[in-house]
Each structure stands twice: as C-alpha cells, then as structure tokens.
Design a protein around this motif. Structure first.
Motif, PDB file in Angstrom:
ATOM      1  N   GLY A 204      87.311  39.874  53.230  1.00  0.00           N
ATOM      2  CA  GLY A 204      87.248  38.421  53.275  1.00  0.00           C
ATOM      3  C   GLY A 204      87.449  37.806  51.903  1.00  0.00           C
ATOM      4  O   GLY A 204      88.154  36.799  51.747  1.00  0.00           O
TER       5      GLY A 204
ATOM      6  N   THR B 151      90.692  35.532  50.755  1.00  0.00           N
ATOM      7  CA  THR B 151      90.439  34.171  50.286  1.00  0.00           C
ATOM      8  C   THR B 151      90.985  33.974  48.877  1.00  0.00           C
ATOM      9  O   THR B 151      91.464  32.884  48.538  1.00  0.00           O
TER      10      THR B 151
ATOM     11  N   THR C 251      94.589  33.357  49.467  1.00  0.00           N
ATOM     12  CA  THR C 251      94.779  32.034  50.058  1.00  0.00           C
ATOM     13  C   THR C 251      94.617  30.937  49.014  1.00  0.00           C
ATOM     14  O   THR C 251      95.420  29.990  48.949  1.00  0.00           O
TER      15      THR C 251
ATOM     16  N   ASN D 294      83.806  39.773  57.413  1.00  0.00           N
ATOM     17  CA  ASN D 294      84.971  39.109  56.826  1.00  0.00           C
ATOM     18  C   ASN D 294      84.657  37.650  56.548  1.00  0.00           C
ATOM     19  O   ASN D 294      84.985  37.109  55.479  1.00  0.00           O
ATOM     20  N   LEU D 295      84.008  36.989  57.521  1.00  0.00           N
ATOM     21  CA  LEU D 295      83.640  35.589  57.346  1.00  0.00           C
ATOM     22  C   LEU D 295      82.663  35.413  56.197  1.00  0.00           C
ATOM     23  O   LEU D 295      82.779  34.466  55.405  1.00  0.00           O
TER      24      LEU D 295
ATOM     25  N   CYS E 199      84.634  35.459  53.035  1.00  0.00           N
ATOM     26  CA  CYS E 199      85.360  34.201  52.859  1.00  0.00           C
ATOM     27  C   CYS E 199      84.428  33.095  52.367  1.00  0.00           C
ATOM     28  O   CYS E 199      84.777  32.325  51.462  1.00  0.00           O
TER      29      CYS E 199
ATOM     30  N   ALA F  79      84.844  31.181  48.812  1.00  0.00           N
ATOM     31  CA  ALA F  79      85.165  29.758  48.962  1.00  0.00           C
ATOM     32  C   ALA F  79      84.082  28.876  48.344  1.00  0.00           C
ATOM     33  O   ALA F  79      84.382  27.856  47.713  1.00  0.00           O
TER      34      ALA F  79
ATOM     35  N   ILE G  60      91.337  35.396  60.441  1.00  0.00           N
ATOM     36  CA  ILE G  60      90.730  35.572  59.120  1.00  0.00           C
ATOM     37  C   ILE G  60      91.403  34.658  58.100  1.00  0.00           C
ATOM     38  O   ILE G  60      90.749  34.133  57.200  1.00  0.00           O
TER      39      ILE G  60
ATOM     40  N   PHE H   3      89.648  31.558  58.607  1.00  0.00           N
ATOM     41  CA  PHE H   3      88.352  31.612  57.912  1.00  0.00           C
ATOM     42  C   PHE H   3      88.532  31.149  56.462  1.00  0.00           C
ATOM     43  O   PHE H   3      87.749  30.344  55.941  1.00  0.00           O
ATOM     44  N   CYS H   4      89.566  31.694  55.810  1.00  0.00           N
ATOM     45  CA  CYS H   4      89.811  31.378  54.403  1.00  0.00           C
ATOM     46  C   CYS H   4      90.125  29.900  54.209  1.00  0.00           C
ATOM     47  O   CYS H   4      89.523  29.227  53.356  1.00  0.00           O
TER      48      CYS H   4
ATOM     49  N   THR I  41      87.021  27.531  55.181  1.00  0.00           N
ATOM     50  CA  THR I  41      85.888  27.578  54.248  1.00  0.00           C
ATOM     51  C   THR I  41      86.262  26.984  52.891  1.00  0.00           C
ATOM     52  O   THR I  41      85.452  26.287  52.270  1.00  0.00           O
TER      53      THR I  41
END
Length: 261
Positions: A33, A37, A40, A113-114, A117, A121, A201, A204-205, A208
């Motif tokens: 995660g 992120t 991302t 994973n969350l 992230c 984040a 996922i 998620f990135c 968040t």
C-alpha cells in the motif's frame, strides 16, 4: 522457471507466511500500500506540473508514471491484493490452496494494503507539496471522476483493469531481469491507467491522498460513494485478474508439457 512452478511457489509461500507469521504477511501487505501510494503521489505531482504547462497532458503523464508503484511492489516482494487474486485462483484450481483460505488471504491483503495507503497519504497530507492541495489538483479530479461513475460501468471497468494489471504480473514472471521487468510493467500499467479503468488499491491511494491533502474535499467524496466504489471494484478486480487471468492461465497450463508456459 515455468509459470506453473512460479505460481505454485508463490501461492505456497504466501499461504505459509499468512499461517506461520501473520505479522510479517501483514507488514508486506502494508508495504505494498505504501509503495503504490508513493507511485500515485509522484505521478500526481508530476502530472499536475505538466498539466499547468500543457493542459490536457497531465493525465497522460500520470498514466506513464503510475506503474512505478507496481514495479516497486514486485521488485521488493510486497503483497498486493489485486496481484494475489491471480495467484489465489491459479493456486485454487491447481489445488495448492483451498478457496476459503484463498479468500481469507485476499481479505487480509486488502485490509493491510489500505492501512499502508492511509499511512503514507496521511504523511503526504502534511507535506509542502501536497498538503492543502486545491480541489482542482489532478489527484482530486481523478478521484472525483471515479466516484461519480455509474455502478455497472464501474464494475465492468474493474474487470478490465485487473485483467490488464495481471497481464503485467504474469509478464514480470517471464521477464528474466530487473530491467526487463521494468519495461514489461510500466507500459502495460500505463494502458489501464490511461484508459481510466478501476483498480481497488489504486483507488485506495487516490482517495486517501485526496482525503488527507485536499482542502476542501470534492463533494463526491462521501462515505457511501467511497464504499460503493471500493466494494464493486474489488469484486470486479477479482473477476478480471483472478478468474480471467489466473483461471484462464491455469486452464491453459493443464495440458501436456509441450503446451505449457
């Protein structure tokens, strides 16, 4: 190493780690995660800079750079839920893991994973580069676009997204060295991102980062919209990456040795 050998080795390792050292499996999932992120955020920052100079090109640059996160995950041995969907279905069909244990592995991977992230984040929300970002920032506008899609289209796009992502995962198995993996992963991932498809996922990135950094938040970011997106996209990703890549390649590699990858 054949795909059968690589997939069997991977799923056996994942199940053993989950059973014998839950904390280490969770940590590898958190790292995935974090890595995604990072990719991302970097793609979003560079994409926004390009967008300001050349309107319309920011999202293209974002797509081209986004794959750095998946490259880091594969290179550094982290656990990504959407990649594990392929390995779980492949392994279940070949009886390396039961369906129940495989589903549990996917749920654990997704949750952690969350967590990864959220951790990265939240830190980026306090950074000079992203903290207090305008809601017109590329990251915010991408999030808003995903949250306002129709549910049916969202589900179909999720199937397509993880089909493409796991093309890259399988391709990375066949790639012989780090450089080869890089040039396999980045163009394939750019294809799914550039088409605006839905990957849980990745969402998620984006969500968040938007939640912790955007001021004010986009009006589309409600609990209901986020929950609907993550649920439908997770299920669609399971179909696309799990059954349409993992399941199909398991079928293709059940024949005589001469036909196997």
């Amino acid at each position: 190493m054949s795909l059968n050998e690589a997939a069997a080795g991977a799923i056996n390792k994942k199940v053993a780690l989950l059973d014998q050292s839950f904390g280490r499996f969770a940590t590898r999932s958190i790292l995935a995660g974090v890595y995604l992120t990072i990719g991302t955020a970097f793609a979003g920052v560079v994409g926004q800079a390009v967008e300001e100079l050349f309107p319309g090109l920011g999202s293209v640059v974002f797509a081209l750079l986004f794959g750095l996160g998946l490259f880091a995950i594969i290179l550094l041995g982290a656990e990504l839920a959407t990649g594990n969907m392929m390995y779980v279905v492949y392994g279940a069909i070949n009886k390396h893991v039961g369906w129940g244990k495989g589903l549990w592995l996917l749920l654990v991977t997704t949750v952690f994973n969350l967590v990864g992230c959220i951790l990265f984040a939240a830190a980026m929300g306090m950074s000079a580069k992203l903290g207090g970002m305008d809601p017109t920032h590329l990251i915010s506008t991408l999030s808003e676009g995903k949250l306002t899609k129709e549910p049916g289209g969202m589900f179909v796009e999720a199937i397509l997204a993880n089909f493409v992502v796991n093309m890259a995962v399988v391709g990375a198995v066949f790639a012989k060295d780090v450089v080869s993996k890089f040039f396999v992963i980045l163009p394939i991932i750019a294809a799914f991102v550039g088409m605006g498809l839905e990957h849980v996922i990745a969402n998620f990135c984006l969500f968040t980062l938007t939640f912790f950094a955007s001021d004010p938040l986009t009006s589309a970011m409600t609990v209901g919209n986020v929950a609907l997106n993550w649920t439908l996209v997770w299920l669609g990703n399971l179909v696309g990456g799990g059954f349409l890549i993992g399941g199909v390649y398991a079928y293709l590699n059940k024949g005589q040795d001469v036909y196997r990858d």
